[in-house]
Write an enzyme that holds these catalytic residues in place. Structure first.
Site, PDB file in Angstrom:
ATOM      1  N   LYS A  80     -13.857  18.614   2.417  1.00 38.21           N
ATOM      2  CA  LYS A  80     -13.288  17.339   2.866  1.00 38.21           C
ATOM      3  C   LYS A  80     -13.844  16.972   4.240  1.00 38.21           C
ATOM      4  CE  LYS A  80      -8.716  15.218   3.698  1.00 38.21           C
ATOM      5  NZ  LYS A  80      -7.257  15.460   3.600  1.00 38.21           N
ATOM      6  N   SER A 150      -4.810  12.541   0.727  1.00 35.49           N
ATOM      7  CA  SER A 150      -5.991  11.978   1.358  1.00 35.49           C
ATOM      8  C   SER A 150      -7.256  12.782   1.045  1.00 35.49           C
ATOM      9  CB  SER A 150      -5.782  11.951   2.881  1.00 35.49           C
ATOM     10  OG  SER A 150      -5.628  13.299   3.367  1.00 35.49           O
ATOM     11  N   SER A 174      -1.408  16.407   0.596  1.00 38.90           N
ATOM     12  CA  SER A 174      -2.732  15.830   0.338  1.00 38.90           C
ATOM     13  C   SER A 174      -3.736  16.746  -0.341  1.00 38.90           C
ATOM     14  CB  SER A 174      -3.337  15.296   1.644  1.00 38.90           C
ATOM     15  OG  SER A 174      -2.575  14.212   2.107  1.00 38.90           O
TER      16      SER A 174
END
Length: 466
Positions: A80, A150, A174
């Site tokens: 990420k 996210s 998330s």
């Protein structure tokens, strides 16, 4: 014939160890899959080829001597884009960090490298992981629907097969949210099991780095390869090996009234009830256990996370406020308005829940708490609200946080595992246990997954039109 990109993480690692697959072959297959899927999926913020190829060649050279770096030897992974990978951009989905290159690895990335992983690139995220804005990543089941947040790119990449595993971050759900939306397995580990250094935090208190993968077995192997040595010691090591030990005399606590209060939809509820029947058939005992205190989690989590984010972003926001999304800026500025009394009360709630939830479970002799991961399937993107306010059952960020934030607030591990479909979309089952029970939580998820292998339905071969 199965293409290398279709292999599960553990399966690919075993083939590399037996010299039946090379790390370079696996890398080439995944790079080809990225080229094949990215026009639709848009999961990647940055893909490197030169550095991963060097790493893959080194992994093959080491394997030729009969030596292997660790459980992830030769396995390409995505990270990420709030987690530093040396020499790669860390832009956090924000114009305010455009062109920022990491000069060193985050702690978790160092662990991945030491266990033989090949770092393929960075995955899309909402700006600074706040859930604001709309990243380009698209839901692999339906292009019109929310793709998770996210850690959105992490979920989409694993779902379409352009990475066998990926790292996300989880402040209030998330990792588990995109896992549920994409029909994957996602673990928020016990706080402290995985290093949080080198991460663009929303909240240094609540943020956790966690793995997303196709199956429980793959998720466990990735977790084992990213956990700190001290964490593994407290987890008593051998996470993957413990999956083979079928849990016995397990009691699972459920609170249907709380699910109703949270606005769980009929389709999601039906999938979860069917999962509970499977557990019962496997010999697990289902125990009704009221947990009204869990509903305190959201407000305390928001107060703590936004007040800490205001501190993290103070200097950058002062220098480049115009390069933030307005909605992100509002969230951070809201955090700056929290009073000392607000924050003190939030920390009191956190202390209360860290004590009361394990005590309630212990008194009831319950090993884990089970619930839906999310109250509804992925909503249409056009109706998804990123507001932190709103009632239960709405297509809003608050409804997702309300379900999952207790694990972040308490530090307890939580895993989302696929448990079926509603309206053609994946449904996740959430399993949460006491601190340092990560292996037990994963073993419970594995027992269910073995009986109901929903993970095999992930759409890695075909994608929707559009």
């Amino acid at each position: 014939m199965t293409a290398a990109w279709e292999l599960g993480l553990v399966e690919a690692a075993a083939l590399i160890r037996r010299r039946e697959l090379s790390a370079v072959e696996l890398l080439d297959s995944l790079l080809a899959r990225i080229r094949e899927t990215e026009e639709y999926a848009r999961a990647w913020a940055f893909v490197d080829e030169a550095s991963p190829r060097r790493s893959a060649r080194e992994a093959d050279a080491l394997a030729a001597t009969g030596t292997f770096a660790g459980v992830l030897h030769g396995i390409p992974l995505g990270v990420k884009d709030v987690i530093d990978v040396r020499g790669m951009p860390t832009e956090g989905g924000s114009e305010s960090l455009r062109g920022n290159i990491a000069v060193s690895d985050a702690g978790v990335v160092r662990r991945l490298r030491s266990n033989g992983a090949v770092l393929l690139g960075k995955l899309q995220t909402h700006e600074f992981a706040f859930g604001q804005g709309i990243p380009p990543s698209r839901n692999p089941w339906d292009p019109e629907r929310y793709a998770g947040g996210s850690s959105v790119g992490s979920g989409v990449a694993v779902a379409v097969g352009s990475a066998p595993g990926a790292l996300g971050t989880d402040t209030g759900g998330s990792v588990r949210n995109p896992a549920s939306v994409n029909g994957l397995v996602g673990l928020k580990p016990t706080r402290g099991a995985v290093s949080s250094t080198g991460v663009l935090n929303v909240s240094h208190t609540l943020d956790h780095v966690g793995p997303i993968a196709r199956s429980v077995e793959d998720c466990a192997a990735l977790f084992e390869g990213m956990a700190e040595p001290e964490g593994l010691a407290l987890l008593e090591g051998g996470i993957s090996a413990k999956l083979q030990q079928v849990p016995e005399a397990i009691r699972l606590g459920i609170d249907r009234q709380l699910w109703s209060d949270w606005g769980v939809t009929e389709g999601v509820l039906a999938a979860v009830e069917r999962a509970l029947l499977v557990f019962a058939d496997l010999g697990f005992e289902i125990v009704d256990l009221p947990m009204p205190g869990l509903d305190l989690s959201l407000h305390a989590s928001v107060a703590i996370s936004l007040s800490e984010s205001a501190s993290h972003h103070r200097e950058r926001l002062a220098a480049a406020a115009e390069r933030y999304l307005p909605a992100t800026r509002v969230m951070i500025e809201t955090g700056a308005l929290a009073t000392e009394d607000d924050i003190r009360l939030a920390w009191q709630v956190r202390s209360h829940l860290r004590r009361s939830i394990p005590e309630t479970m212990l008194r009831a002799r319950v090993d884990a708490l089970v619930s839906p991961t999310l109250p509804a399937v992925a909503p249409l993107a056009c109706s998804m609200s990123s507001e932190l306010t709103g009632g239960a059952g709405e297509d809003s960020l608050s409804s997702a946080l309300r379900m999952l934030s207790a694990a972040n607030l308490t530090g307890m591990p939580g895993v989302s595992v696929p448990c079926g479909f509603a309206d053609g979309q994946p449904v996740g089952l959430h399993i949460m246990g006491p601190e340092w029970s990560d292996a037990r939580v994963l073993a419970i998820a594995k027992a269910y997954e073995h009986a109901m292998p929903w993970w095999t339905h992930v759409p890695v071969r075909t994608l929707p039109a559009g």
